[in-house]
Scaffold this motif. Structure first.
Motif, short mmCIF file in Angstrom:
data_model
loop_
_atom_site.label_atom_id
_atom_site.label_comp_id
_atom_site.label_asym_id
_atom_site.label_seq_id
_atom_site.Cartn_x
_atom_site.Cartn_y
_atom_site.Cartn_z
N ASP A 79 0.22 -1.14 0.10
CA ASP A 79 0.35 0.02 -0.28
C ASP A 79 1.43 1.16 -0.03
O ASP A 79 0.38 2.30 -0.26
N GLU A 80 2.48 1.09 -0.31
CA GLU A 80 2.69 1.99 -0.08
C GLU A 80 3.42 2.54 -1.54
O GLU A 80 3.54 1.22 -2.39
N ARG A 81 3.75 3.69 -1.86
CA ARG A 81 4.69 3.39 -3.46
C ARG A 81 5.08 5.95 -3.21
O ARG A 81 5.35 6.06 -2.23
N VAL A 82 6.91 4.92 -4.14
CA VAL A 82 7.75 6.12 -3.56
C VAL A 82 7.59 7.70 -5.07
O VAL A 82 6.91 7.15 -5.71
N SER A 83 7.59 8.24 -4.22
CA SER A 83 6.96 9.47 -4.88
C SER A 83 8.04 10.13 -5.69
O SER A 83 9.57 9.46 -5.24
N PRO A 84 7.72 11.12 -6.83
CA PRO A 84 9.10 11.73 -7.66
C PRO A 84 9.73 11.83 -6.75
O PRO A 84 11.35 11.85 -7.51
N ALA A 85 9.69 12.57 -5.90
CA ALA A 85 10.60 13.88 -5.18
C ALA A 85 11.69 12.25 -4.26
O ALA A 85 12.58 12.65 -4.04
N LEU A 86 10.97 11.50 -3.18
CA LEU A 86 11.92 10.53 -2.95
C LEU A 86 12.45 9.62 -3.99
O LEU A 86 13.26 9.67 -3.55
N LEU A 109 3.64 9.54 4.08
CA LEU A 109 2.25 10.54 3.69
C LEU A 109 1.14 9.90 3.56
O LEU A 109 1.18 8.84 2.31
N SER A 110 0.85 9.87 4.52
CA SER A 110 -0.73 9.14 4.84
C SER A 110 -1.65 9.46 4.10
O SER A 110 -2.57 10.44 4.13
N GLU A 111 -2.46 8.87 2.76
CA GLU A 111 -4.03 9.39 2.58
C GLU A 111 -5.27 8.50 3.58
O GLU A 111 -5.33 7.54 3.89
N LEU A 117 -2.87 13.72 5.28
CA LEU A 117 -2.49 13.97 6.41
C LEU A 117 -1.40 14.28 6.76
O LEU A 117 -0.93 13.83 6.62
N ARG A 118 -1.25 15.62 7.03
CA ARG A 118 -0.38 16.66 7.23
C ARG A 118 0.42 17.37 8.48
O ARG A 118 0.84 17.49 8.67
N HIS A 119 -1.12 16.16 9.20
CA HIS A 119 0.11 17.03 10.95
C HIS A 119 -0.30 15.59 11.71
O HIS A 119 -0.75 14.95 11.43
N GLY A 120 -0.34 15.80 12.98
CA GLY A 120 -0.90 15.01 13.67
C GLY A 120 0.11 14.06 14.19
O GLY A 120 1.17 14.18 14.49
N ASN A 121 -0.06 12.81 14.74
CA ASN A 121 0.52 11.22 14.89
C ASN A 121 0.84 10.69 13.07
O ASN A 121 0.93 9.74 13.39
N ASP A 160 8.26 11.92 0.07
CA ASP A 160 7.62 11.64 1.08
C ASP A 160 7.12 9.75 0.45
O ASP A 160 7.67 9.26 -0.84
N LEU A 161 6.84 9.08 0.90
CA LEU A 161 6.79 7.82 0.54
C LEU A 161 4.79 7.81 0.95
O LEU A 161 4.67 8.21 2.19
N ILE A 162 4.75 7.76 0.18
CA ILE A 162 2.58 8.07 -0.49
C ILE A 162 2.54 6.90 0.68
O ILE A 162 3.05 5.57 0.19
N HIS A 163 1.49 6.72 1.09
CA HIS A 163 0.61 5.72 1.98
C HIS A 163 -0.71 5.33 1.76
O HIS A 163 -1.16 6.29 1.97
N TYR A 164 -1.13 4.31 1.34
CA TYR A 164 -2.68 4.31 1.24
C TYR A 164 -3.09 3.40 1.37
O TYR A 164 -3.39 2.10 1.31
N PRO A 165 -3.74 3.27 3.26
CA PRO A 165 -2.99 2.11 4.00
C PRO A 165 -4.21 1.87 4.18
O PRO A 165 -4.32 0.35 4.67
#
Length: 252
Positions: A79-86, A109-111, A117-121, A160-165
């Protein structure tokens, strides 16, 4: 560099994960006898697929790393993908020969149901996933909430490692309850015990820390729901630990 992934019934997600790893020299997929088309999709994408009975998240990932042909490994979940920047950051370090580092961490970075979500835990949630297996790996005995570690310098990469959990709220609730039980059983086996104060305060603190102190409220209603569900996870884990130490079953 080798990419290592563990899977079970990930036919709807493994394709995008593998596509983001096209820059790797090889991709190893360890599949726990999926009943969908996960293995076929992975093989068609060029991955080397090995079937292995699941005996724990840490153990499965350690086995995957051991099968790699290269010493530098990049470990992802389906459920993870390497972003272009990473990707750019990893390739730059690889071109330099991964100088003076035993491993690299980066933000995840989780969807969450339509919003990242860019804040919190939830963020930055930095994870060590790129490392020299000669100097570390998936060590220890804990099979749940496993984490890689290395002997040597760990550097942080941009991107970021993009996450679709989660596929649905129901799936998230089911997953967190299962993880809560596994963590409670692990904590109990290690001699950890719950108190009445923990039953009351631990969930409240998890919510307050994530939603208020770490600005989870800036993520709107997504941040609120996420903070509530994560606090509920702590509540479930603590209650289950309390039941175990009092000789009561936590599952039928």
């Amino acid at each position: 560099m080798s990419a290592c992934i563990i899977t079970f019934n990930e036919a709807d997600r493994i394709g995008d994960c593998l596509a983001s790893l096209a820059f790797c020299d090889e991709v190893v997929v360890i599949d726990s006898h999926s009943t969908d088309a996960t293995r076929q999709i992975a093989a068609a994408a060029g991955a080397r697929v090995i079937e292995r009975a699941f005996d724990g998240f840490r153990s499965q990932k350690a086995f995957a790393v051991a099968q790699a042909q290269h010493d530098w490994v990049l470990c992802l979940d389906a459920d993870e993908r390497v972003s272009p920047a990473l990707l750019e950051a990893i390739r730059a370090e690889q071109a330099r020969g991964f100088p003076e580092a035993a491993g690299y961490r980066f933000s995840r970075l989780s969807e969450y149901f339509g919003r990242f979500l860019r804040h919190g835990n939830a963020y930055p949630d930095r994870v060590l996933r790129l490392f020299d297996r000669r100097r570390g790996g998936w060590r220890g005995t804990r099979e749940i909430h496993e984490a890689a570690s290395v002997d040597g310098v760990v550097r942080t990469l941009p991107g970021d490692l993009i996450h679709y959990p989660y596929r649905s709220l129901e799936q998230q609730l089911s997953k967190t309850q299962r993880y809560a039980r596994m963590m409670a059983e692990d904590d109990f086996a290690r001699g950890k015990r719950a108190t009445l104060a923990m039953l009351v305060l631990a969930p409240a603190w998890r919510f307050w820390r994530g939603y208020v102190l770490r600005l989870g409220f800036l993520d709107g209603w997504h941040g609120l729901v996420y903070a509530y569900v994560r606090a509920n996870y702590v509540r479930q884990k603590t209650i289950m630990l309390w039941m175990l130490q009092n000789g009561r079953p936590v599952q039928g």
